[in-house]
Design an enzyme around this catalytic site. Structure first.
Site, PDB file in Angstrom:
ATOM      1  N   GLY C 150     -20.569  -9.307 -31.765  1.00  0.00           N
ATOM      2  CA  GLY C 150     -20.312  -9.618 -33.157  1.00  0.00           C
ATOM      3  C   GLY C 150     -19.577 -10.946 -33.293  1.00  0.00           C
ATOM      4  O   GLY C 150     -19.029 -11.479 -32.327  1.00  0.00           O
ATOM      5  N   CYS C 151     -19.585 -11.479 -34.505  1.00  0.00           N
ATOM      6  CA  CYS C 151     -18.984 -12.795 -34.741  1.00  0.00           C
ATOM      7  C   CYS C 151     -17.471 -12.737 -34.561  1.00  0.00           C
ATOM      8  O   CYS C 151     -16.883 -13.538 -33.831  1.00  0.00           O
ATOM      9  CB  CYS C 151     -19.350 -13.301 -36.122  1.00  0.00           C
ATOM     10  SG  CYS C 151     -19.070 -12.125 -37.467  1.00  0.00           S
TER      11      CYS C 151
END
Lengths: 345, 345, 345, 345
Positions: C150-151
């Site tokens: 994920g970011c």
């Protein structure tokens, strides 16, 4: 106290209207109606207004049952949705201020062409008044159905009216290049108006086909006394609020800057909400106010006049003007509840 | 009528103060002073205010000659510039509200360490009051020198005060991660705050060294009764206004969300400008208002409490709070001239 | 040439992936699939790419029939949607890089708790690799199922990894205060992410409950060798792209700034995409790149270390990292197609 | 390899040029010169470029001593500053591409009137070529002094050229309403372009007096074969990059949309950087590229044609076009180093 009801209270224009009405000392809100947020309190939808606006949003049928309790009904619905409600309210002696487009065009044919809808009560068009007080203040006083102008038309007509009244420009030469903040597109689920789709970009849209075109043409034609067809090009700008309309027209004859200034100053001498400026206005100068800032300039090199107007699209372009109309309708001071100063920065 | 003078009226905080004072029904502005814009009218500097604020900006020496005509002097100057003016005003019996940093720190040593300046009148520090009404309302009433809090400290202290008063958190565990709009950097020629340098980016700055750190520490230490050292990290956000302070502390003992809510509600029961919210606040909820929105949350997973506060940095973080202090000083309703509701969107 | 297919190609991360693949000299795109825009050309959906990306978007069933033609499948779908597709692709010997969340958490229980879904193929979890090359480069080489991080986790884990590996901080003291641009919320119809709802505001959201929390915890626990629970608070910022993660931890023992710098430099010595900076980074420094900029700072006053990381959420936080993983999987230069420099301003 | 020097390398256009040159496979940068940042490395000024552009900025005198080492000199200085440098470079056989305004106007009188300066080497004007490749590609090949066009003129001339060449519109009817991002105002200390002064607002500026007016008029007059005077109105928009030019002209005779499309397609058939679009372009479609997107539309209602062009002001409007000119001058592929695709969002 004026007793008011609002239909469509949770759209951007509707909620701005509620904001203004809550601060208005001569108004009591009897009901707020919202299709999308029925049975929520207003501050659930707009947490900004927590503690200040705690009214419950009711559905439109419940709202209709309260028409007998109100003096004025504000309608802020998409076009084509105001017909029945307006009839019901008028029949009960309630004055109606419609922020939508349904009663702005006097020509049923034009309405049906541009909006692609059958007009549901064209019999009311004759009696309705286009609610631009700077042009129709006296008629508004007598009316019970006010078609509140569109945001672009307000900015455009105020910019051009003195030129047209004095017949200074060639009526076939008018170009209105307008720029609007994104709130003008409304508060609805839409990929086109997502932050990441609008930020860091600008575009023209609905070029040659925007529905505010016939509205502007109707009004400038009225002023000039002949049918006028013009170019109107709206643009979307990465900001929340504001409209800037840059208007061009070819001068029929030479005129000095001083004469032109005087014509505008005279035209708007008694209009509190129009500020004639020494320089071209910026939309932030009028943000959060009902003001329209104007500057007009002769460009002798090209024999053309350029007028720029700046308004807040949700105020003078919608809710503020609706309040101004209400004040006139109920014969109270036109500026009541609208003495707002923009906040910098 | 309270007669007021403003020194430093054309900075962002100063002009917001003028905006508020102009709307305040109990105040008369005697003079506006500006170093950068002497002899211009206020609306030449801020065309937003055309017609509304047409006062001439005078220089500081002319201003000093008018101290005998005023009841209260607002000073909105960079740090280190308030010493002489404050003395002169106090000697003439004028109450002083200083929006700058010169009288906030009680410790001369701390001032000189953090600001790198010799303090020009440390004898006044004992009598000056830190103007955060939610903590010092009674003291403010008795004082004639108010040190108006910084923007970050206002947001931070209001977020943490109930936790510290009740000694719920470990005082060594406090972290304040704060985010501010660009107006917090002031209105001065500066490449760092150009539009194209701030837009589409975010950064932390002055990490571990921001001058608001000792100010926050002084106040939270006072509340807790012990010296507290904490982490304070400011960030610059691409928006005009607003501060969001996200504050963390380790709970000493388990506490329920309900108990925590009650502690906050009790603490701020009589504080009009603090709104306890059901959800974490957004800065737009308080934009253009003197409100501080707060939400507190127990995170049981990690034994930590998180409080988020939102203020408008130019209002509750500067000019609004200065007006609030003035209202208290002059024994008028604390909310006078500050009953402002944010505008959406 | 690596033959690639993309499922979910028209979301923000998906289209960024397509953008990168089109420029990648070792890749041939075999198909682009899109649920929402089936049968439109890619440049109909993203007019930016006119002339450059004219592929037709196909539906998922047509896409599945082409699995036998590809070497690698990129999946950019909402969580819970990757299970069947992944199995089909793996069964055909296609390597899978999943940009979604379905294979990131090693614990089925954690997945089901945080995502509220039954995991459709938990048997694959053991073999899947968390695709953060700076930590798992060697494992990625051997795998055929990559769970692209994920970011927020990418920014957070890279910021904290050296501290944890060296056990310099108290594992119970970690706080990650993260800020993201609006593209992180995806390209879907949503009132919350309209321009006029995000502009000029900032908020914390999903406080204590964001689904990236267990992902970060899993990875920092792995590095540290003990279960770690931490605070992770995401915020929404009015910009298109970028994540800034401000990370805090209490130092177990004193350490000099120089030693800390060296630890980070050593840790990331061979990692092209991590830039150790002399100052705290700004998100614009990495915009449009696969870089992660880091700066670490000892705050002796409080015995705490502060690390700030900046990434582009759609690049190192999604599509760029996916390409990096692909490069590793196929044993080509890790930087291939990713030698991008941010553009100022 | 082409050996290049850049004077004025740290302004917004200059640094964009450096960015492009660094990626250009046929170019070697011999020196970067900067008045404001002499002796700093480029990445000290633009931390974005850390690791990628570590050249030292040298002063102009040191730069002049290196003219003998280069093939081409790029000058990105304010107007009036290029005269001596250009002469020196040309005398040494160095080709010059001037991004400033000093060699764009063929008439010394027009230059001196609009810029208020004496022209320092009007003898060079005859030999200089206006560097708009879509019009002057063949002349550029033969020249050694290229006057790189202004940003607004590039957008405007490309929009209007086909109409004028075919004499389809009344030359006295041309109106160009243009909108620019704030980077167009340059990277200098300036209150007018602070974030908080530009955000959430739009304004027209330099109405009827902008210095790009005579430049546009010169070129459209050349194409049409008669002197043309037109209205050009620039506006400032709250975004970093991009110019949108909305251009209006009265059709002399009726023409179909199809015919008009064909005229444009034919005119730009061999121009890689002009994209004819099916819809009105948005500036984000060309952001970070050397493209000019165009859409033209007949509005039969009013007998007018509307053309909208979108460029990136720092690319096709400055540095990108300079590279394009360099490629032509040195007889390499015109698109070399410029095959850039906008990134969404």
């Amino acid at each position: 106290m004026i007793k008011a009801g609002i239909i469509g209270s949770t759209g951007y224009a509707g909620q701005q209207l509620v904001w203004l009405l809550k601060r208005h000392k001569e108004v009591e809100i009897i009901f707020l109606s919202s299709h999308s947020y029925t049975n929520l309190t207003f501050s659930d939808v707009y947490p900004q207004y927590d503690r200040f606006i705690e009214d419950l949003c009711i559905d439109i049928h419940t709202a209709e049952n309260k028409f007998s309790l109100i003096d004025v009904l504000f309608i802020a619905l998409p076009h084509g949705k105001s017909f029945d409600i307006t009839k019901k309210a008028l029949n009960l002696g309630v004055k109606v201020i419609d922020l939508g487009a349904d009663f702005r065009l006097k020509s049923t044919e034009a309405y049906e062409n541009w909006y692609g809808l059958t007009h549901g009560c064209s019999d009311l068009l004759a009696a309705s008044i286009y609610g631009l007080p700077e042009l129709y203040r006296e008629n508004i006083k007598e009316s019970n159905l006010i078609a509140n102008p569109g945001c672009y038309p307000t900015a455009s007509i105020l910019a051009l009216a003195p030129l047209l009244k004095e017949k200074l420009i060639d009526p076939n030469s008018i170009i209105i290049d307008a720029k609007s903040g994104v709130s003008g597109a409304g508060r609805k689920e839409n990929i086109q108006t997502l932050f990441a789709e609008c930020n860091e970009s600008i575009k023209a849209y609905a070029v040659g086909s925007h529905r505010h075109t016939p509205e502007i043409e109707q009004e400038v034609s009225n002023i000039y006394g002949e049918n006028i067809y013009l170019s109107f090009t709206p643009h979307l700008i990465p900001m929340n609020r504001g409209i800037l309309a840059t208007c061009y027209g070819n001068l029929k004859e030479k005129i000095t800057q001083e004469s032109l200034n005087k014509i505008y100053e005279d035209f708007y001498r008694d209009d509190y909400f129009v500020r004639m400026r020494k320089n071209f206005p910026e939309t932030r100068w009028v943000k959060g106010t009902n003001l329209c800032d104007l500057h007009v300039c002769v460009d002798e090199r090209v024999g053309r006049v350029i007028v720029v107007s700046a308004i807040d699209n949700l105020m003078k372009g919608a809710a503020g003007q609706a309040i101004q109309n209400m004040n006139i309708l109920f014969n109270i001071n036109e500026t009541h509840g609208l003495e707002l100063m923009a906040m910098a920065p």
